[in-house]
Design an enzyme around this catalytic site. Structure first.
Site, mmCIF file in Angstrom:
data_model
loop_
_atom_site.group_PDB
_atom_site.id
_atom_site.type_symbol
_atom_site.label_atom_id
_atom_site.label_comp_id
_atom_site.label_asym_id
_atom_site.label_seq_id
_atom_site.Cartn_x
_atom_site.Cartn_y
_atom_site.Cartn_z
ATOM 1 N N SER A 188 5.861 31.083 33.846
ATOM 2 C CA SER A 188 6.217 32.142 32.904
ATOM 3 C C SER A 188 7.670 32.142 32.474
ATOM 4 C CB SER A 188 5.864 33.505 33.502
ATOM 5 O OG SER A 188 6.584 33.731 34.701
ATOM 6 N N HIS A 216 -0.756 33.254 31.598
ATOM 7 C CA HIS A 216 -0.036 32.966 30.353
ATOM 8 C C HIS A 216 -0.714 31.865 29.547
ATOM 9 C CE1 HIS A 216 3.587 35.480 30.724
ATOM 10 N NE2 HIS A 216 3.455 35.307 32.015
ATOM 11 N N LYS A 247 -2.250 40.447 28.930
ATOM 12 C CA LYS A 247 -1.426 39.606 28.054
ATOM 13 C C LYS A 247 -2.211 39.288 26.782
ATOM 14 C CE LYS A 247 1.675 37.856 31.629
ATOM 15 N NZ LYS A 247 1.338 38.854 32.659
#
Length: 399
Positions: A188, A216, A247
């Site tokens: 990340s 991610h 996310k």
């Protein structure tokens, strides 16, 4: 009682500020989007948002919002219970089944966050006679989850396959009963992608399981948005996938473990964050189902995200900024000094671009950076404005 430690706590806070490591919280008065309005903690007004995990721009998508409204009427606000007591609704089981199918795994178990998901895996699966082999740059939730287990701990240098093999050899020679390799799919703070094909090759050679935190990546990495296992063609070779609904998948909250059926079954019986935490709010589960519907035809969003990422990385490189290499939507602009990174972020906010400077302990000492995160919701004009703001902020900082 607190009076005896008050001065020590204040001194620590003063040290954090003096080192340029203080992390102020800016307050926004609008939904999460490509553009937000800052109401406190910085220059008030509308700014371009380049620091959210809203990769596909779905956090305020009208279909997702509508699904959430409908879910409130159908399922209520909260469960007020854990899953095994009276906290399981049909919508939770449907979401678990849909995530399993999307990720190519046999079963899925929902958690209140991916932090909890990572906190619940290791102590459930591994004992003192086992070994966990972890990438050095894995997320804090993985590190904390490993600490909760009694397994022997081995660490390999970031994405270093020779070092990983050495750690696997040591674990094997040490008589480990079970071996689990764990890695972020995308790291990340750097935007680097784990070499999952090579990791799976080593896992098979040394009879180890493979776990990937793909927070991610899921939603936008890979041809179908199924994450780094799809990108590397190893969906059938990864044993455990953890991830978040917070996310690209709508940006709310919630996490999951998608894995072999027996692993999920054991987690339902023994995983403490699952057994002792309230059920994921039904409104989030229902809205996440709508997100999965949207992902089936989200190729245009992924294309737009990729185009925005390529444009930003190319222009920033042409302007002489130090950006870690890659093609992920996480584009770290390396600054080095923590105070300078914080000041750069302030200057950018004054120019209408909302970003955050990251420094120790989030990243190593001396590697402070501004982590820019692109979104499909950004326009080409937005991206160019952000680059121009970086150029102007650098000129003022150096002047």
């Amino acid at each position: 009682m607190f009076d005896s430690v008050r001065d020590d706590v204040r001194a620590t806070l003063d040290e954090i500020r003096a080192a340029g490591l203080h992390k102020p919280e800016r307050v926004i008065g609008t939904p999460q989007s490509a553009t937000v309005e800052v109401t406190a903690g910085g220059r008030p007004g509308e700014v371009l948002n380049f620091c959210a995990n809203n990769y596909l721009g779905l956090a305020d998508h009208p279909d997702v919002v509508a699904a959430a409204h409908a879910a409130l009427d159908r399922w209520g606000y909260g469960m007020a219970s854990v899953r095994f007591i009276c906290g399981t609704q049909e919508v939770h089981k449907e979401l678990e089944a849909r995530l399993s199918a999307f990720l190519g795994q046999e079963d899925t178990i929902l958690y209140s966050s991916c932090f909890d998901a990572n906190g619940g895996v290791f102590e459930t699966l591994l004992g003192a006679e086992d070994a966990v082999i972890s990438d050095a740059l894995n997320h804090a939730s993985i590190i904390d989850g490993i600490r909760l287990s009694k397994a022997r701990r081995f660490r390999y240098a970031n994405r270093d396959m020779a070092d990983l093999e050495q750690q696997l050899k040591e674990a094997t020679e040490g008589g480990a009963r079970r071996k689990l390799i764990v890695t972020d799919g995308v790291f990340s703070m750097d935007g680097y992608v784990a070499p999952l094909a090579e990791i799976c090759d080593l896992a098979e050679r040394y009879d180890a399981m493979v776990m990937v935190d793909d927070s991610h990546a899921v939603g936008f990495v890979g041809a179908g948005g199924r994450g780094t296992p799809e990108l590397h063609g190893v969906m059938d070779r990864v044993d455990i996938i953890t991830g978040t609904l917070g996310k690209a998948l709508g940006g709310a909250s919630g996490g999951y473990v998608a894995a072999r059926a027996e692993i999920v079954a054991l987690l339902r019986q023994r995983s403490r964050p699952y057994l002792f935490s309230n059920t994921l709010a039904p409104v989030i589960a229902a809205a996440s189902l709508k997100v999965l519907d949207l992902l089936e035809s989200a190729g245009d969003l992924r294309d737009k995200l990729n185009a925005n990422t390529a444009l930003f990385r190319r222009r920033m490189t042409e302007e002489g900024f130090d950006i870690l290499p890659g093609d992920h939507a996480i584009a770290p602009v390396m600054i080095g000094d923590a105070s300078e990174a914080g000041r750069m972020a302030e200057l950018l906010l004054e120019r209408g671009v909302y970003v955050i400077g990251f420094s120790y302990p989030v990243v190593p000492q001396g590697q402070a950076r501004i982590r820019v995160q692109l979104s499909a919701a950004h326009s080409t004009e937005d991206v160019n404005r952000a680059v121009d703001a970086f150029v102007a902020a650098r000129a003022e900082l150096q002047g």
